[in-house]
Design a protein around this motif. Structure first.
Motif, PDB file in Angstrom:
ATOM      1  N   PHE A 163       0.808  -1.216   0.000  1.00  0.00           N
ATOM      2  CA  PHE A 163       0.000   0.000   0.000  1.00  0.00           C
ATOM      3  C   PHE A 163       0.839   1.264   0.000  1.00  0.00           C
ATOM      4  CE2 PHE A 163      -2.817   3.228   1.879  1.00  0.00           C
ATOM      5  CZ  PHE A 163      -3.913   3.084   1.047  1.00  0.00           C
ATOM      6  N   ALA A 164       1.889   1.322   0.837  1.00  0.00           N
ATOM      7  CA  ALA A 164       2.613   2.587   1.009  1.00  0.00           C
ATOM      8  C   ALA A 164       4.126   2.440   1.035  1.00  0.00           C
ATOM      9  CB  ALA A 164       2.135   3.290   2.292  1.00  0.00           C
ATOM     10  N   GLY A 165       4.668   1.291   0.589  1.00  0.00           N
ATOM     11  CA  GLY A 165       6.109   1.241   0.448  1.00  0.00           C
ATOM     12  C   GLY A 165       6.853   0.236   1.291  1.00  0.00           C
ATOM     13  N   GLY A 166       6.225  -0.857   1.702  1.00  0.00           N
ATOM     14  CA  GLY A 166       6.952  -1.870   2.442  1.00  0.00           C
ATOM     15  C   GLY A 166       8.092  -2.460   1.636  1.00  0.00           C
ATOM     16  N   LEU A 167       7.868  -2.635   0.332  1.00  0.00           N
ATOM     17  CA  LEU A 167       8.914  -3.109  -0.561  1.00  0.00           C
ATOM     18  C   LEU A 167       9.795  -1.968  -1.039  1.00  0.00           C
ATOM     19  CD1 LEU A 167       6.721  -5.522  -2.723  1.00  0.00           C
ATOM     20  CD2 LEU A 167       8.583  -6.242  -1.214  1.00  0.00           C
ATOM     21  N   VAL A 168       9.173  -0.900  -1.489  1.00  0.00           N
ATOM     22  CA  VAL A 168       9.883   0.187  -2.169  1.00  0.00           C
ATOM     23  C   VAL A 168      10.722   1.009  -1.203  1.00  0.00           C
ATOM     24  CG1 VAL A 168       9.594   2.218  -3.635  1.00  0.00           C
ATOM     25  CG2 VAL A 168       8.037   0.276  -3.883  1.00  0.00           C
ATOM     26  N   VAL A 169      10.224   1.256  -0.017  1.00  0.00           N
ATOM     27  CA  VAL A 169      10.921   2.110   0.945  1.00  0.00           C
ATOM     28  C   VAL A 169      11.606   1.276   2.025  1.00  0.00           C
ATOM     29  CG1 VAL A 169      10.668   3.970   2.628  1.00  0.00           C
ATOM     30  CG2 VAL A 169       9.302   3.999   0.518  1.00  0.00           C
ATOM     31  N   GLU A 170      10.845   0.456   2.733  1.00  0.00           N
ATOM     32  CA  GLU A 170      11.381  -0.203   3.929  1.00  0.00           C
ATOM     33  C   GLU A 170      12.362  -1.323   3.585  1.00  0.00           C
ATOM     34  OE1 GLU A 170      10.841   1.439   6.353  1.00  0.00           O
ATOM     35  OE2 GLU A 170       8.928   2.449   6.082  1.00  0.00           O
ATOM     36  N   LEU A 171      11.904  -2.338   2.854  1.00  0.00           N
ATOM     37  CA  LEU A 171      12.802  -3.429   2.491  1.00  0.00           C
ATOM     38  C   LEU A 171      13.957  -2.922   1.630  1.00  0.00           C
ATOM     39  CD1 LEU A 171      13.462  -6.470   2.416  1.00  0.00           C
ATOM     40  CD2 LEU A 171      12.022  -6.619   0.367  1.00  0.00           C
ATOM     41  N   ASN A 172      13.656  -2.034   0.703  1.00  0.00           N
ATOM     42  CA  ASN A 172      14.668  -1.475  -0.196  1.00  0.00           C
ATOM     43  C   ASN A 172      15.792  -0.800   0.594  1.00  0.00           C
ATOM     44  OD1 ASN A 172      15.730  -0.937  -2.711  1.00  0.00           O
ATOM     45  ND2 ASN A 172      14.254   0.637  -3.249  1.00  0.00           N
ATOM     46  N   SER A 173      15.431   0.048   1.546  1.00  0.00           N
ATOM     47  CA  SER A 173      16.448   0.745   2.338  1.00  0.00           C
ATOM     48  C   SER A 173      17.191  -0.211   3.254  1.00  0.00           C
ATOM     49  CB  SER A 173      15.816   1.878   3.157  1.00  0.00           C
ATOM     50  OG  SER A 173      14.861   1.376   4.080  1.00  0.00           O
ATOM     51  N   GLY A 174      16.489  -1.192   3.827  1.00  0.00           N
ATOM     52  CA  GLY A 174      17.138  -2.130   4.733  1.00  0.00           C
ATOM     53  C   GLY A 174      18.175  -2.993   4.030  1.00  0.00           C
ATOM     54  N   ILE A 175      17.823  -3.515   2.855  1.00  0.00           N
ATOM     55  CA  ILE A 175      18.765  -4.360   2.116  1.00  0.00           C
ATOM     56  C   ILE A 175      19.904  -3.523   1.553  1.00  0.00           C
ATOM     57  CG2 ILE A 175      19.018  -5.901   0.151  1.00  0.00           C
ATOM     58  CD1 ILE A 175      17.523  -7.097   2.543  1.00  0.00           C
ATOM     59  N   ALA A 176      19.600  -2.316   1.091  1.00  0.00           N
ATOM     60  CA  ALA A 176      20.660  -1.424   0.614  1.00  0.00           C
ATOM     61  C   ALA A 176      21.620  -1.091   1.750  1.00  0.00           C
ATOM     62  CB  ALA A 176      20.060  -0.149   0.033  1.00  0.00           C
ATOM     63  N   GLY A 177      21.072  -0.867   2.936  1.00  0.00           N
ATOM     64  CA  GLY A 177      21.922  -0.596   4.087  1.00  0.00           C
ATOM     65  C   GLY A 177      22.839  -1.757   4.411  1.00  0.00           C
ATOM     66  N   LEU A 178      22.324  -2.984   4.289  1.00  0.00           N
ATOM     67  CA  LEU A 178      23.150  -4.165   4.534  1.00  0.00           C
ATOM     68  C   LEU A 178      24.287  -4.250   3.523  1.00  0.00           C
ATOM     69  CD1 LEU A 178      23.763  -6.893   5.869  1.00  0.00           C
ATOM     70  CD2 LEU A 178      22.053  -7.920   4.344  1.00  0.00           C
ATOM     71  N   ALA A 179      23.961  -4.064   2.245  1.00  0.00           N
ATOM     72  CA  ALA A 179      24.986  -4.152   1.203  1.00  0.00           C
ATOM     73  C   ALA A 179      26.060  -3.089   1.399  1.00  0.00           C
ATOM     74  CB  ALA A 179      24.334  -4.002  -0.174  1.00  0.00           C
ATOM     75  N   LEU A 363      11.786 -11.541  -2.116  1.00  0.00           N
ATOM     76  CA  LEU A 363      13.040 -12.110  -2.619  1.00  0.00           C
ATOM     77  C   LEU A 363      13.549 -11.345  -3.836  1.00  0.00           C
ATOM     78  CD1 LEU A 363      12.205 -15.926  -2.284  1.00  0.00           C
ATOM     79  CD2 LEU A 363      13.683 -14.546  -0.807  1.00  0.00           C
ATOM     80  N   ALA A 364      12.650 -10.978  -4.748  1.00  0.00           N
ATOM     81  CA  ALA A 364      13.051 -10.276  -5.964  1.00  0.00           C
ATOM     82  C   ALA A 364      13.645  -8.911  -5.644  1.00  0.00           C
ATOM     83  CB  ALA A 364      11.853 -10.131  -6.901  1.00  0.00           C
ATOM     84  N   VAL A 365      12.954  -8.137  -4.804  1.00  0.00           N
ATOM     85  CA  VAL A 365      13.442  -6.803  -4.452  1.00  0.00           C
ATOM     86  C   VAL A 365      14.738  -6.908  -3.653  1.00  0.00           C
ATOM     87  CG1 VAL A 365      12.941  -4.720  -3.109  1.00  0.00           C
ATOM     88  CG2 VAL A 365      11.159  -5.732  -4.554  1.00  0.00           C
ATOM     89  N   ALA A 366      14.792  -7.849  -2.716  1.00  0.00           N
ATOM     90  CA  ALA A 366      15.989  -7.991  -1.883  1.00  0.00           C
ATOM     91  C   ALA A 366      17.214  -8.355  -2.727  1.00  0.00           C
ATOM     92  CB  ALA A 366      15.756  -9.046  -0.805  1.00  0.00           C
ATOM     93  N   CYS A 367      17.057  -9.289  -3.628  1.00  0.00           N
ATOM     94  CA  CYS A 367      18.199  -9.710  -4.458  1.00  0.00           C
ATOM     95  C   CYS A 367      18.650  -8.582  -5.377  1.00  0.00           C
ATOM     96  CB  CYS A 367      17.824 -10.943  -5.275  1.00  0.00           C
ATOM     97  SG  CYS A 367      17.616 -12.442  -4.305  1.00  0.00           S
ATOM     98  N   TYR A 368      17.708  -7.934  -6.042  1.00  0.00           N
ATOM     99  CA  TYR A 368      18.061  -6.841  -6.958  1.00  0.00           C
ATOM    100  C   TYR A 368      18.755  -5.705  -6.210  1.00  0.00           C
ATOM    101  CZ  TYR A 368      17.581  -3.031 -10.313  1.00  0.00           C
ATOM    102  OH  TYR A 368      17.851  -1.972 -11.159  1.00  0.00           O
ATOM    103  N   THR A 369      18.161  -5.299  -5.100  1.00  0.00           N
ATOM    104  CA  THR A 369      18.708  -4.178  -4.339  1.00  0.00           C
ATOM    105  C   THR A 369      20.083  -4.505  -3.776  1.00  0.00           C
ATOM    106  OG1 THR A 369      16.506  -3.375  -3.747  1.00  0.00           O
ATOM    107  CG2 THR A 369      18.329  -2.680  -2.349  1.00  0.00           C
TER     108      THR A 369
END
Length: 404
Positions: A163-179, A363-369
């Motif tokens: 609805f408001a960015g669980g994939l686009v904002v939250e997961l995206n930033s978390g996985i990017a932060g890990l990398a 999985l798709a967003v996490a791997c790509y990011t």
């Protein structure tokens, strides 16, 4: 189908834009309160400079990549015929002006980049951070936003809910932060002392207050209407944040016999993160369960870095990454099918297919990011010396705020 300008909806989305924009200064204070005084200004700057970098990109080409006509019908990236500087404020997207919709989506991109900075606070030079931010938004954020938020995106067309960015904002930033944390390695103090303790609790609380306030615009504004859907999103946001805060505090008391200095605040943040993808699709019962689950999961998720040894300085991975996964996955169970979309989760008469799609999307967003962020971070480190020298890091990045 409604046609023509709806001034009520437009006003609500415009106010929501301002509320979400305020989240980035709030995040700066939240992060700043958790860092050492010698790095405070540097940490504040990393959030504030994200506003400028992302805004320029957004109005030059970013919106077109995220929300323009799909290229090749694959649902991977947009472009098409839409160019921002050729339109006017009177052009509508649905019943609100295109300018208003674009501004609202802009602040999502801003806060996402600012969130990533928390994973590498205290050990990043400002100039290379700006370069990284420009490239990361272009190659990572904008494609993922197209996949999920655009009507032509492949995840959206497939029926994935966010609805408001669980994939686009939250997961995206978390996985990017890990990398990025893995690219730069642990800070000098992490090797000696482990994760830092928050240094200025009132500053953290003030920042959290601004974040919580802005989150109502973040989630409620994503309805793009001022009606019942926005109200449902806001109520669920309030409930989940409060439930997660109380459960986190209770869990701490049971585990350690006391409340920590920051536990309740962190718990509330975890709840707000997890409800972000679900707020428009679940009811209050679903919001309550999500709040309970995310508090328990993130309590342990923030401790993983100590065990594994990566330096996620301000728990971006443990809160935003793990919390985003919880919210996206639990949607496959608790979506009622009565609100934003008539797609029900497993516990409300739906099939297991929605749960499967939500997991595949994670999985798709996490791997790509992860892959793209790691590569971008490596290139920036080689070309621009991303990390300060050990002497500069030990002295603190505020002693000489370097742009180059």
């Amino acid at each position: 189908m409604k046609y023509g300008l709806n001034t009520g909806d437009s006003a609500w989305v415009l106010v929501s834009f301002a509320m979400v924009l305020l989240m980035t200064p709030g995040l700066a204070l939240f992060y700043g309160g958790m860092t050492r005084a010698k790095n405070l200004v540097s940490v504040l700057y990393m959030s504030f400079v994200s506003i400028a970098v992302v805004t320029v990109i957004w109005f030059v080409y970013g919106f077109g990549l995220a929300f323009g006509d799909d290229v090749g019908g694959l649902g991977l990236i947009g472009w098409g015929e839409w160019e921002f500087f050729k339109t006017t404020p009177s052009v509508l997207r649905g019943v609100i002006p295109m300018y208003v919709f674009s501004l609202f989506q802009l602040v999502f991109a801003i806060i996402t980049l600012a969130l990533v900075s928390g994973s590498v606070a205290n050990r990043v030079r400002l100039g290379p951070w700006m370069v990284f931010g420009a490239v990361w938004v272009t190659l990572v954020y904008l494609p993922v936003a197209h996949w999920v938020f655009s009507k032509d995106g492949w995840l959206n067309r497939w029926g994935v809910l966010d609805f408001a960015g669980g994939l686009v904002v939250e997961l995206n930033s978390g996985i990017a932060g890990l990398a990025l944390a893995l690219v730069l390695g642990p800070s000098l103090s992490f090797r000696r002392e482990g994760p830092p303790e928050p240094k200025n609790i009132p500053l953290v609380m003030a920042g959290m207050g601004l974040l919580w306030f802005g989150w109502f615009g973040f989630n409620g504004g994503s309805a793009l209407t001022d009606g019942a859907l926005a109200a449902n999103a806001v109520v669920n946001t309030m409930m989940c944040g409060c439930v997660a805060m109380l459960v986190w505090m209770l869990f701490e008391r049971v585990r350690f016999g006391r409340f920590s200095r920051l536990g309740g605040t962190t718990g509330a943040l975890a709840g707000l993160v997890a409800i972000t993808p679900a707020c428009g699709y679940v009811n209050l019962f679903g919001a309550t369960i999500i709040g309970i689950v995310v508090a328990v999961v993130c309590t342990y998720a923030v401790e993983v870095k100590t065990t594994v040894g990566y330096d996620d300085t301000l728990d971006v991975v443990g809160i935003h990454g793990a919390g985003g996964i919880v919210g996206v996955v639990l949607l496959g169970l608790f979506a009622t099918g009565k609100y934003a979309k008539p797609i029900a989760g497993l516990f409300y008469g739906g099939s297991v297919s929605l749960l499967g799609k939500q997991i595949v999307a994670v999985l798709a967003v996490a791997c790509y990011t992860f892959v793209l962020t790691y590569l971008i971070g490596k290139v920036v480190e080689v070309l621009f010396t991303f990390r300060p020298s050990p002497h500069e890091e030990a002295a603190g990045l505020d002693t000489e705020l370097r742009i180059g």
